[in-house]
Design a protein around this motif. Structure first.
Motif, mmCIF file in Angstrom:
data_model
loop_
_atom_site.group_PDB
_atom_site.id
_atom_site.type_symbol
_atom_site.label_atom_id
_atom_site.label_comp_id
_atom_site.label_asym_id
_atom_site.label_seq_id
_atom_site.Cartn_x
_atom_site.Cartn_y
_atom_site.Cartn_z
ATOM 1 N N GLY A 75 37.469 39.135 47.827
ATOM 2 C CA GLY A 75 38.663 38.917 47.023
ATOM 3 C C GLY A 75 38.824 37.443 46.728
ATOM 4 O O GLY A 75 37.919 36.633 46.969
ATOM 5 N N SER A 76 39.989 37.089 46.243
ATOM 6 C CA SER A 76 40.194 35.711 45.820
ATOM 7 C C SER A 76 40.148 34.720 46.974
ATOM 8 O O SER A 76 39.857 33.536 46.766
ATOM 9 C CB SER A 76 41.534 35.586 45.077
ATOM 10 N N ARG A 77 40.400 35.159 48.196
ATOM 11 C CA ARG A 77 40.357 34.222 49.310
ATOM 12 C C ARG A 77 38.923 33.833 49.675
ATOM 13 O O ARG A 77 38.711 32.923 50.473
ATOM 14 C CB ARG A 77 41.081 34.789 50.528
ATOM 15 N N ASP A 78 37.925 34.538 49.118
ATOM 16 C CA ASP A 78 36.528 34.223 49.388
ATOM 17 C C ASP A 78 35.960 33.220 48.398
ATOM 18 O O ASP A 78 34.770 32.901 48.444
ATOM 19 C CB ASP A 78 35.692 35.506 49.343
ATOM 20 N N GLU A 79 36.782 32.718 47.516
ATOM 21 C CA GLU A 79 36.337 31.773 46.495
ATOM 22 C C GLU A 79 36.548 30.335 46.949
ATOM 23 O O GLU A 79 37.493 30.035 47.677
ATOM 24 C CB GLU A 79 37.118 32.013 45.198
ATOM 25 N N THR A 80 35.656 29.468 46.506
ATOM 26 C CA THR A 80 35.887 28.033 46.654
ATOM 27 C C THR A 80 36.765 27.578 45.505
ATOM 28 O O THR A 80 37.010 28.338 44.562
ATOM 29 C CB THR A 80 34.560 27.270 46.634
ATOM 30 N N GLY A 81 37.230 26.339 45.537
ATOM 31 C CA GLY A 81 38.101 25.836 44.481
ATOM 32 C C GLY A 81 37.561 26.045 43.073
ATOM 33 O O GLY A 81 38.216 26.644 42.213
ATOM 34 N N PRO A 82 36.320 25.596 42.780
ATOM 35 C CA PRO A 82 35.772 25.763 41.426
ATOM 36 C C PRO A 82 35.548 27.218 41.043
ATOM 37 O O PRO A 82 35.473 27.547 39.860
ATOM 38 C CB PRO A 82 34.442 24.999 41.492
ATOM 39 N N ASP A 83 35.399 28.099 42.043
ATOM 40 C CA ASP A 83 35.181 29.523 41.783
ATOM 41 C C ASP A 83 36.487 30.306 41.685
ATOM 42 O O ASP A 83 36.460 31.530 41.561
ATOM 43 C CB ASP A 83 34.354 30.151 42.916
ATOM 44 N N SER A 84 37.620 29.656 41.743
ATOM 45 C CA SER A 84 38.901 30.354 41.762
ATOM 46 C C SER A 84 39.035 31.261 40.535
ATOM 47 O O SER A 84 39.011 30.801 39.400
ATOM 48 C CB SER A 84 40.045 29.349 41.803
ATOM 49 N N ASN A 118 39.512 52.661 36.528
ATOM 50 C CA ASN A 118 40.224 51.397 36.560
ATOM 51 C C ASN A 118 39.683 50.577 37.720
ATOM 52 O O ASN A 118 38.801 51.036 38.472
ATOM 53 C CB ASN A 118 41.729 51.599 36.696
ATOM 54 N N ALA A 119 40.231 49.384 37.882
ATOM 55 C CA ALA A 119 39.816 48.502 38.969
ATOM 56 C C ALA A 119 40.938 47.520 39.249
ATOM 57 O O ALA A 119 41.821 47.304 38.413
ATOM 58 C CB ALA A 119 38.533 47.755 38.600
ATOM 59 N N PHE A 120 40.909 46.926 40.432
ATOM 60 C CA PHE A 120 41.873 45.878 40.751
ATOM 61 C C PHE A 120 41.271 44.936 41.782
ATOM 62 O O PHE A 120 40.401 45.320 42.568
ATOM 63 C CB PHE A 120 43.203 46.455 41.258
ATOM 64 N N THR A 121 41.739 43.703 41.739
ATOM 65 C CA THR A 121 41.295 42.662 42.664
ATOM 66 C C THR A 121 42.481 42.214 43.501
ATOM 67 O O THR A 121 43.577 42.003 42.976
ATOM 68 C CB THR A 121 40.727 41.460 41.900
ATOM 69 N N THR A 122 42.271 42.075 44.791
ATOM 70 C CA THR A 122 43.302 41.541 45.672
ATOM 71 C C THR A 122 42.770 40.265 46.326
ATOM 72 O O THR A 122 41.700 39.777 45.978
ATOM 73 C CB THR A 122 43.682 42.552 46.774
ATOM 74 N N SER A 333 68.304 43.698 41.328
ATOM 75 C CA SER A 333 67.188 43.992 42.223
ATOM 76 C C SER A 333 67.229 43.069 43.426
ATOM 77 O O SER A 333 67.272 41.845 43.282
ATOM 78 C CB SER A 333 65.856 43.821 41.478
ATOM 79 N N VAL A 334 67.200 43.653 44.616
ATOM 80 C CA VAL A 334 67.106 42.880 45.848
ATOM 81 C C VAL A 334 66.378 43.734 46.870
ATOM 82 O O VAL A 334 66.703 44.908 47.058
ATOM 83 C CB VAL A 334 68.502 42.441 46.360
ATOM 84 N N TYR A 335 65.371 43.167 47.489
ATOM 85 C CA TYR A 335 64.599 43.927 48.474
ATOM 86 C C TYR A 335 63.851 42.964 49.383
ATOM 87 O O TYR A 335 63.638 41.787 49.057
ATOM 88 C CB TYR A 335 63.603 44.870 47.796
ATOM 89 N N SER A 336 63.440 43.471 50.544
ATOM 90 C CA SER A 336 62.573 42.708 51.435
ATOM 91 C C SER A 336 61.190 43.333 51.412
ATOM 92 O O SER A 336 61.018 44.483 51.009
ATOM 93 C CB SER A 336 63.121 42.705 52.865
ATOM 94 N N TYR A 337 60.198 42.576 51.834
ATOM 95 C CA TYR A 337 58.827 43.105 51.849
ATOM 96 C C TYR A 337 57.979 42.318 52.831
ATOM 97 O O TYR A 337 58.300 41.180 53.195
ATOM 98 C CB TYR A 337 58.191 43.051 50.456
ATOM 99 N N ALA A 338 56.876 42.940 53.243
ATOM 100 C CA ALA A 338 55.911 42.286 54.127
ATOM 101 C C ALA A 338 54.543 42.368 53.482
ATOM 102 O O ALA A 338 54.151 43.418 52.961
ATOM 103 C CB ALA A 338 55.893 42.955 55.499
ATOM 104 N N SER A 339 53.816 41.265 53.479
ATOM 105 C CA SER A 339 52.419 41.226 53.053
ATOM 106 C C SER A 339 51.596 40.875 54.284
ATOM 107 O O SER A 339 51.932 39.937 55.013
ATOM 108 C CB SER A 339 52.200 40.168 51.967
ATOM 109 N N GLN A 340 50.533 41.634 54.502
ATOM 110 C CA GLN A 340 49.738 41.412 55.710
ATOM 111 C C GLN A 340 48.267 41.251 55.367
ATOM 112 O O GLN A 340 47.709 42.036 54.585
ATOM 113 C CB GLN A 340 49.939 42.570 56.688
ATOM 114 N N TYR A 341 47.661 40.229 55.944
ATOM 115 C CA TYR A 341 46.245 39.939 55.756
ATOM 116 C C TYR A 341 45.555 40.003 57.117
ATOM 117 O O TYR A 341 46.182 40.279 58.139
ATOM 118 C CB TYR A 341 46.073 38.563 55.110
ATOM 119 N N ALA A 342 44.261 39.750 57.117
ATOM 120 C CA ALA A 342 43.498 39.844 58.360
ATOM 121 C C ALA A 342 44.007 38.883 59.418
ATOM 122 O O ALA A 342 44.041 39.208 60.607
ATOM 123 C CB ALA A 342 42.025 39.574 58.082
#
Length: 463
Positions: A75-84, A118-122, A333-342
């Motif tokens: 995903g995008s976290r595997d990119e270097t700066g120029p590869d963003s 379809n496809a998606f990138t995270t 609209s008002v809500y809370s949320y959690a995002s979780q990564y490795a």
């Protein structure tokens, strides 16, 4: 077109283990095992091919459709700066043509049978998927494996999709309700890849070259990094055989490999000190996010976090919704949320309101978070939060796409698939003390603020 045939595969093939020598897609011995025969689902089986590619299926004979997905651990976290932006750029390009099919042939072949692709990138993975009638699964497997494994990445297509992606970035910039989430990620993670845009920026996408993208493709799209998942009316052995055939003669048709391990939870990502970021835009509505670093996805407290999130801002009965919208009418609209990564996570509250009401909304939000951090929740709220968690999970399993995603995420993100009953039991086991201890920790942390609207940076200097 007749749909009378219930099973898309010969009856004699059903339930046969695919543990013999592979005909293609990685010569050698494959290993198959049954993971579960869940009373709330179907039979789940997993095969690891000799090249390290994994195939998981859930056979649900009562369905007439199948969802088929190819998940790549990049995903995008595997990119270097120029590869963003490279992972997202590649997601676009793989649909543009292979050695066997043009872009039109890829789309028309699936649409001709009423299917969809379809496809998606995270930030941590990329998914390519198709949903078709059960009898059309062989076609979907052939098409999707072809485009993921053997894209040609023509120079002309790179230029065409560059323009499309730049338009997508511009469109995203015109959606402040989406932009504020990216601004918040940058406030917490700074220059770390988790703080960057998945799409990349105009400055990184514009100069990106075909060799640069092709190198990213071949480095990351390898058999050990790929999980194939399918759910619906299918036969596991046949799916494995069809995958092997589809990958024969492609760069993924390699001899030996072992599955790549899932991302480790340590060392944890270093986050920035609490900060405020403001994106000045003359919008009719202000968009704000207030939050802090949370917990990673393997943290044992994640089930308590789900309950806490439900009670705080997870629905119309939540504390924040009732206080800010229902009782005071300050926000739609008002809500809370959690995002979780490795190795990290976020917990935050979003609100969209009139610019003149931002200060009051933030004051009420902070007061509610402090109240829960200090005093916790009640037994009745815990019971409601558990019910919401269990209900949303089980109801989400009523389509083949959700079941397919569950298989792939279990394998790719956790290295295991928790049975439905076991997951529900983990939610049931969450106690009042568990949730209140987490609230006392999480909600008392210094919080960052992201704002998109008609404000200047100095308007929130003391936020």
């Amino acid at each position: 077109m007749s749909r009378a045939q219930r099973a898309p595969f010969p009856a004699g093939r059903r339930g046969v283990a695919a543990s013999g020598a592979a005909r293609s897609g990685g010569a050698g011995k494959a290993v198959t095992r049954t993971i579960s025969e869940d009373p709330l689902g179907g039979t789940v089986r997993r095969t690891v091919l000799s090249n390290g590619l994994r195939v998981l299926t859930e056979a649900i004979p009562t369905m007439r459709s199948v969802s088929f997905g190819i998940w790549v651990s990049v995903g995008s976290r595997d990119e270097t700066g120029p590869d963003s932006g490279a992972a997202h750029f590649l997601e676009h390009l793989l649909f543009k043509g292979t050695r066997k099919r043009s872009a039109l042939e890829i789309s028309s072949s699936i649409e001709a049978v009423g299917g969809e692709t379809n496809a998606f990138t995270t930030k941590e993975y990329t998914c390519y998927y198709a949903r078709v009638l059960d009898e059309d699964l062989p076609l979907a497997i052939d098409v999707m494996c072809d485009l993921v494994a053997d894209s040609v990445l023509e120079a002309a297509d790179v230029e065409t999709e560059r323009g499309v992606i730049l338009e997508e970035i511009a469109m995203h910039d015109d959606e402040p309700g989406d932009e504020v989430h990216d601004l918040f990620a940058r406030a917490v993670y700074g220059d770390h890849p988790l703080g960057r845009l998945i799409s990349g920026t105009e400055e990184t996408v514009t100069p990106m070259t075909r060799p640069q993208i092709r190198d990213f493709y071949r480095r990351h799209y390898t058999a050990p990094q790929i999980v194939i998942a399918a759910a619906g009316n299918l036969d596991h052995t046949t799916v494995v055989d069809l995958v092997r055939q589809a990958l024969h003669g492609t760069p993924l048709d390699t001899d030996q490999g072992t599955p790549a391990p899932h991302r480790p939870a340590s060392p944890a990502v270093r986050t920035r000190p609490a900060t405020t970021l403001v994106e000045t835009k003359e919008t009719e509505q202000a968009h704000v996010i207030l939050g802090s670093p949370g917990i990673d996805r393997t943290d044992e407290r994640r089930f308590a976090l789900g309950v806490l999130n439900n009670v705080l801002g997870g629905g119309m009965s939540s504390r924040l919704f009732q206080e800010i919208r229902e009782q005071r009418g300050l926000a739609y609209s008002v809500y809370s949320y959690a995002s979780q990564y490795a190795d990290s996570g976020l917990f935050a509250v979003y609100a969209g309101c009139a610019p003149g009401k931002v200060d009051e909304v933030l004051e009420l939000t902070r007061a509610e978070l402090a109240r829960v951090a200090a005093g916790g929740l009640t037994e009745a709220e815990i019971a409601r939060g558990k019910g919401m968690s269990k209900g949303s999970f089980v109801l989400g399993l009523e389509d083949t796409g959700s079941r397919m995603s569950r298989l792939a995420k279990g394998e790719l993100l956790y290295g295991d698939l928790m049975p439905v009953d076991a997951l529900l039991a983990r939610v049931d086991a969450v106690s009042l003390d568990d949730v209140n201890a987490l609230a006392a920790d999480l909600l008392a942390r210094p919080m960052s603020l992201a704002v998109v609207g008609p404000f200047g940076a100095g308007d929130f200097a003391t936020a």
